[in-house]
Design a protein around this motif. Structure first.
Motif: not given
Length: 113
Positions: A2-11, A16-21, A68-73, A104-108
């Motif tokens: 919640f501190k390091q992640g990003k968030s958005f709202l779709v009411f 809240v999402f975070y991509q760990p290292e 496809e991206q081999q990314k964690p989330l 959002e992930l694509h933009e990051v």
């Protein structure tokens, strides 16, 4: 998260999402509903159950993108409305949430490269 992640709202869902290292594909998902608006655990549990089911049915594009991206989330879906949702509402909103999350992930990823 919640501190390091990003968030958005779709009411009525706040995401809240975070991509760990870490290296490789992994997807962790959590759901929640606040006690401020839903005092009874029965109602909170129902909301979480409906959100999990809707996510399960619509998460395939997100899983495919991450594979496809081999990314964690790590993702947390928080229900923020004041009224109990019906299943139809969440089934309508969840594909919008998933598409926005992929965007959002694509933009990051684009800004990181």
């Amino acid at each position: 998260m919640f501190k390091q992640g990003k968030s958005f709202l779709v009411f009525p869902v706040k995401v809240v999402f975070y991509q760990p290292e870490i290296v490789g594909y992994s997807l962790q998902t959590g759901v929640g509903a606040g006690t401020r608006h839903f005092k009874r655990a029965v109602h909170r549990n129902r909301i979480k159950r409906l959100m999990r089911e809707s996510y399960r049915l619509h998460a395939a594009p997100l899983q495919q993108y991450l594979l496809e991206q081999q990314k964690p989330l790590a993702v947390f879906l928080l229900y923020i409305d004041k009224v109990l949702p019906d299943q139809e509402l969440l089934h309508q909103k969840m594909p919008v949430v998933i598409r926005r999350l992929i965007k959002e992930l694509h933009e990051v990823d684009a800004t990181a490269t």
